[in-house]
Structure formats: structure tokens, C-alpha cells
Scaffold this motif. Structure first.
Motif: not given
Length: 574
Positions: A298-319
Motif C-alpha cells: 500500500v503506497p503512502t499518501l505522499p507517494d500517491l501525489g498528495l503534498r503541501g496543504r492538501a496532505l496536511k489537511d487530510l492527515q489532520r482529518s484521518i487522526v
């Protein structure tokens, strides 16, 4: 042999086709009169017309057909007739056979070479029907097909089936005894194995075996695009289909209704699960096989192409301890993979994670994964209802398809569970009005949904043949318009594209990456949900709060040379 040539000159046809300007036409005409050089020599020297336009114009001049080998269906039988050495010597490629005329269809860089045509006719014992083709395309097609085991191995197997599995009328399976004989035929088994081997080597996600009136074509979905790689004789179609159906545990004597099956295929160190679907068509059964790699990490979120603010917002939401995280997009846009990546990040021994999927694509250690079975009454809604009695902390529901599933997901989120799911909408903002259409109450949505992700997948520029170029002014203006304040060029704007090489199968692309928009539900957006605001208003507010929309994310990746503007527009303009 070619028909009578036209009376128009090469330059005149190029001008008519708008491939050169009037000024260039006048210059070619004048220089030809003054120097005695041919128009083709002058056009090539000054690089007035592309190779493709020049060849197409020559085809018109001599009234000979033009064939685009990049789009052509290549017959393994035709390939078997002409040795590679002859194809390279005369820069030609056999792409098909007209059996009723006993003719070999031949793409040539120079179809006026009568000596070459005579030699090939004598060699193949067939009449040659010539067509103009782009020399570079001929060279690449020779490299691709003569070196490619798919055509060579299938052609070898077809020689055997000529006596063992075919008759004048082709194979017609009428009873189990005949079926047993057919599927035991080694050549047919070898053809199926070769098709599967090639799919794994080519990184294909799906194989389509499609019967047509006079042939069976085999297409592979590679990096999201279907490529026709092989044409099989119609008389072995039923044998190949029967072999696949036996492997997948499907009823081989039932051809009137759609069927589903599954089997595992081993290739050296790789094990692949194949989901098989059959469908009766007017010309026979069509088979589509979806390849699911068992060993897929299973790839990581950055591997999929998520980065910057979009990555932080999603990481904040899933925890967060409870709420709904939605991933939206059309079929095949990578939604499930994004959910898996999110689950893998928060998967620990301290939480009970349960998933309800259709089908289970990756197996995650420590996660209770359930595949729905509507025939047995296990649907997304009934499964979700049962999940709530299993003391889960985190629930993944493969897709919210109906009102009941939506209501249960919202109730689960409001009672202290973190819920992951997907929805078929074109944008992140569009998910909220869609759920309102499913009769979800606005006040429940605004308090349960914490984040919505919109996504697509684009092909990545091949790293082996990537080259930069200066885009036209209109493209730069479009980039400025789409990106707005995000466009901060350092010097001259350059974009990238793949020239095409062996590594990327001459497409210019290898692999895929996601383009995303991540919309966290803020207080103001929550208020808009309560007011049943349209998606355009929600998206506008999200952008004011800093959300980068999908097209912008794609354009930024194009400027970095990861993908191309054409790819972004192909997947995002819906």
C-alpha cells in the motif's frame, strides 16, 4: 498497386491541408524553380512541415493510403509472414491480412519501391497492398513487435491450433466433452498464459478479450488507457474463452448470461489475483480480467501525489476520533487506494479497523476486511449495520451508493466512529449537495463530515525520454488564468513531454500519479451546507480558505515535469 497520382504538387497539398503557410508555399515554389531541387527536399531542409504531415501529403500525391501504425491493429499472422530482417532492410511493417484477396497489408516508408514490393510478394506468396507510414513509426513498431514475445509466442501457438483446435467453421463448443478437449489443447493454454504474462510485464490493470465479426481483439489498460496489442483469429475465440472460464471456475456451457469468476496466476516471484467477468455479445462472449497484485504494498499518501496543504489537511482529518472522510471521483480514479493509504497510516494494535469492500483489493495486516455479497444479503448497508455491533473504532465503507448507507454512515460518525468512504461525484464540493440529494439532513452533514477529497489519476511523463519545450503563448496564458496567484515562474515558462522510447512503449508516459483537492469542513462551509448552498459556492469558499483545486494541482505538477497539461485536461475536464 497505387491508383493514378494527383495533378497537385506536394506543396499545394500541404497548403490545402493548412500544414504550411502561403509564405512558405511561395518560398518552396521559388526555390524549386531556382535550384532544381524537389519540393520534398526543400520542405525537409527548412523544416516547414512535420514528418507526419509530409508523409500524409505524399500519400495524397501518389493516391496511396496512409496508415497510422500507432493506432493500427497488428495481426500476429501478418507478422509471422515477414521476417524481421526483411522488414528492417526495406523499412516496412506487415500489419494485416486480407484473406479474401490473399493480400498482405504492408506499411512502407517508400511504397514506390517496386523492387522491394516484388521481393516481398515472392517471399510471402501473397499480393502486397502498400500504404504510406511515418518512417520513425515503422522503426518503432518493428522494435516493439518483433522484439515482443506476445506476438511471437501467440503466433507460434496459432500454428499448432491450426490443426488441433480449428476447423472450417471455427470452434463451436456444444457439450462438456468437446470443451474438455479444447481446454486441454496446449496451444490454447499457452496463448492464455502469454496474454497474462504480457499483462504483468506491461503493468496492465485490465485485459479485454473482445470478439468482433471477423476477428478477436485483445486490449490492455495500461496507465488508465486502453491499448490494442493483439488480434486473434476468430476460430480460436471460443477455445480461449473456455480456457479462461475453466481457470475462473465459471460455467463453460453457459453463454447466454453474464458470469463472474476469480483465479490466481503465478509468474515467477509475482502472484496476481484476476477478477474475471464475461458478457454475451452479438459476436460471442467478451471477457474482461482485472489484475490485482497480491504482493502489492500500500503506497503512502505522499507517494500517491498528495503534498503541501492538501496532505496536511487530510492527515489532520484521518487522526480525528470521529467523523466522515469522503474520497470522490469517477470509477478508476484511485479512490480506494487513497482510502487504503489513509487506513495504513492509522493502523495500530490499539484500534479496531473494519472494512466493507467490493472487492477486497489489498490485504492489510491487522484489519478485518469483509467483501460484500449481495446474493447472500450482505450489502454495504446490512454489513455496516452489523459492523456497529463489532465494537469498531474505524470503519471503511467501499462506497455510499444509496440513502440507507448514507444514513448509517452518518449515524456511525455521530456515535463516535471514524468513517472512511467513497462517492461518485466530479469534485470535492459536489459531494455535499449529492448527499443532500440522498435525503441526508443538512445539520447532520455539517456536524459529521470532516473532510472531502476529490481526485483523478494522470499519467506521468516517462523519465527516460522526457524533454522540455517552450509552450505557445495561449498555453502560458491559460496556465496563468488557472493558477492565478499560485503561478510564480522563475524565468521563462517551460513544460515537459515524453518523446517516446522502449521503456514507455512509445507513449511518452510511464506510471501514474494523483491530482487532488482536499476540502476540510470549516465553520463557514458548514454554514453553507446548512443553507443547502450549491457546490460552486462551497468550492469558492474553500478556495478563499486556501484549497488548491484539482486542475491547479495538475498544472503545478505539469510545470514540475511530472505530467503534461494535456493529461490534466483529459481527466479533469468533465
Amino acid at each position: 498497386m497505387p491508383a493514378q497520382p494527383t495533378t497537385k504538387t506536394l506543396a499545394q497539398i500541404l497548403l490545402d491541408n493548412k500544414a504550411i503557410t502561403q509564405e512558405q508555399y511561395d518560398k518552396v515554389k521559388l526555390e524549386s524553380l531556382n535550384t532544381g531541387k524537389t519540393q520534398e527536399e526543400i520542405l525537409t531542409t527548412h523544416n516547414f512541415a512535420s514528418q507526419e504531415n509530409l508523409i500524409k501529403a505524399k500519400a495524397q500525391v501518389y493516391n496511396i493510403p496512409f496508415i497510422d501504425l500507432r493506432e493500427a491493429s497488428i495481426s500476429p499472422e501478418a507478422l509471422n509472414l515477414l521476417p524481421e530482417s526483411v522488414a528492417r532492410r526495406y523499412l516496412c511493417f506487415p500489419y494485416g491480412i486480407k484473406k479474401e484477396e490473399n493480400a498482405l497489408l504492408l506499411a512502407m516508408a517508400n511504397p514506390l519501391d517496386l523492387n522491394a514490393i516484388g521481393f516481398i510478394e515472392q517471399k510471402t506468396k501473397k499480393r502486397v497492398a502498400v500504404a504510406f507510414a511515418i518512417p520513425d513509426d515503422i522503426q518503432e513498431t518493428i522494435n516493439q513487435y518483433y522484439a515482443q514475445s506476445l506476438s511471437a509466442e501467440v503466433t507460434e501457438a496459432l500454428k499448432s491450433t491450426g490443426t488441433n483446435a480449428a476447423n472450417d467453421n471455427g470452434i463451436r463448443v456444444v457439450n462438456a466433452a468437446q470443451v474438455g478437449k479444447i481446454i486441454r489443447e496446449a496451444p490454447l493454454a499457452k496463448i492464455v498464459t502469454t496474454l497474462l504474462d504480457f499483462a504483468i510485464k506491461a503493468r496492465a490493470s485490465d485485459i479485454h478479450i473482445e470478439p468482433q465479426e471477423e476477428k478477436t481483439r485483445v486490449r490492455y489498460r495500461i496507465d488508465g488507457i486502453l491499448h490494442e496489442k493483439l488480434v486473434l483469429p476468430k476460430n480460436i475465440h471460443e477455445g480461449v474463452i473456455s480456457r479462461i472460464k475453466i481457470l475462473a471456475g465459471m460455467k463453460i456451457d453457459e453463454k447466454r448470461i453474464p458470469q463472474d469468476g476469480r483465479f490466481t496466476f503465478q509468474q515467477k516471484d509475482q502472484e496476481v489475483d484476476l477478477r474475471v467477468s464475461s458478457l454475451p455479445t452479438v459476436h460471442g462472449e467478451k471477457i474482461v480480467m482485472r489484475l490485482l497484485k497480491k504482493s502489492g504494498i500500500v503506497p503512502t499518501l505522499p507517494d500517491l501525489g498528495l503534498r503541501g496543504r492538501a496532505l496536511k489537511d487530510l492527515q489532520r482529518s484521518i487522526v480525528l476520533p470521529h467523523g466522515i472522510v469522503l474520497v470522490t471521483g469517477p470509477t478508476g480514479s484511485g479512490k480506494t487506494t487513497t482510502l487504503y493509504s489513509g487506513l495504513s497510516k492509522i493502523n495500530t494494535a490499539r484500534v479496531n479497523i473494519m472494512t466493507l469492500e467490493d472487492p477486497v483489493e489489498y490485504e492489510i495486516v491487522g484489519v478485518s476486511q469483509v467483501q460484500i455479497n449481495p446474493k447472500a444479503g450482505l450489502t454495504f448497508a446490512s454489513g455496516l449495520r452489523s459492523f456497529l455491533r463489532q465494537d469498531p473504532d474505524i470503519i471503511m465503507v467501499g462506497e455510499i451508493r444509496d440513502v440507507e448507507t448514507a444514513e448509517l454512515a452518518i449515524q456511525a460518525a455521530l456515535t463516535g466512529h471514524l468513517v472512511f468512504s467513497t462517492l461518485h461525484t466530479n469534485s470535492a464540493a459536489g459531494a455535499l449537495p449529492r448527499l443532500l440529494d440522498m435525503e441526508a439532513e443538512p445539520y447532520l452533514l455539517s456536524s459529521s463530515i470532516i473532510c472531502v477529497v476529490g481526485q483523478r489519476v494522470v499519467r506521468k511523463v516517462c523519465e527516460h525520454c522526457r524533454q522540455e519545450y517552450k509552450p505557445a503563448t495561449e498555453i502560458v496564458d491559460n496556465i496563468k488564468k488557472v493558477l492565478g496567484s499560485l503561478f510564480q515562474p522563475k524565468g521563462e515558462t517551460v513544460l515537459y513531454k515524453g518523446k517516446g522510447c522502449e521503456k514507455c512503449n512509445d507513449t511518452g508516459y510511464t506510471g501514474r500519479i494523483g491530482i487532488y483537492e482536499v476540502l476540510p469542513i470549516s465553520e463557514k462551509i458548514g454554514r453553507l451546507i446548512l443553507e443547502r448552498a450549491p457546490s460552486s459556492e462551497i468550492e469558492k469558499q474553500a478556495q478563499e480558505e486556501g484549497m488548491v483545486i484539482m486542475t491547479q494541482d495538475g498544472y503545478l505538477k505539469a510545470l514540475e515535469g511530472i505530467t503534461t497539461i494535456e493529461e490534466v485536461l483529459r481527466v479533469s475536464e468533465v
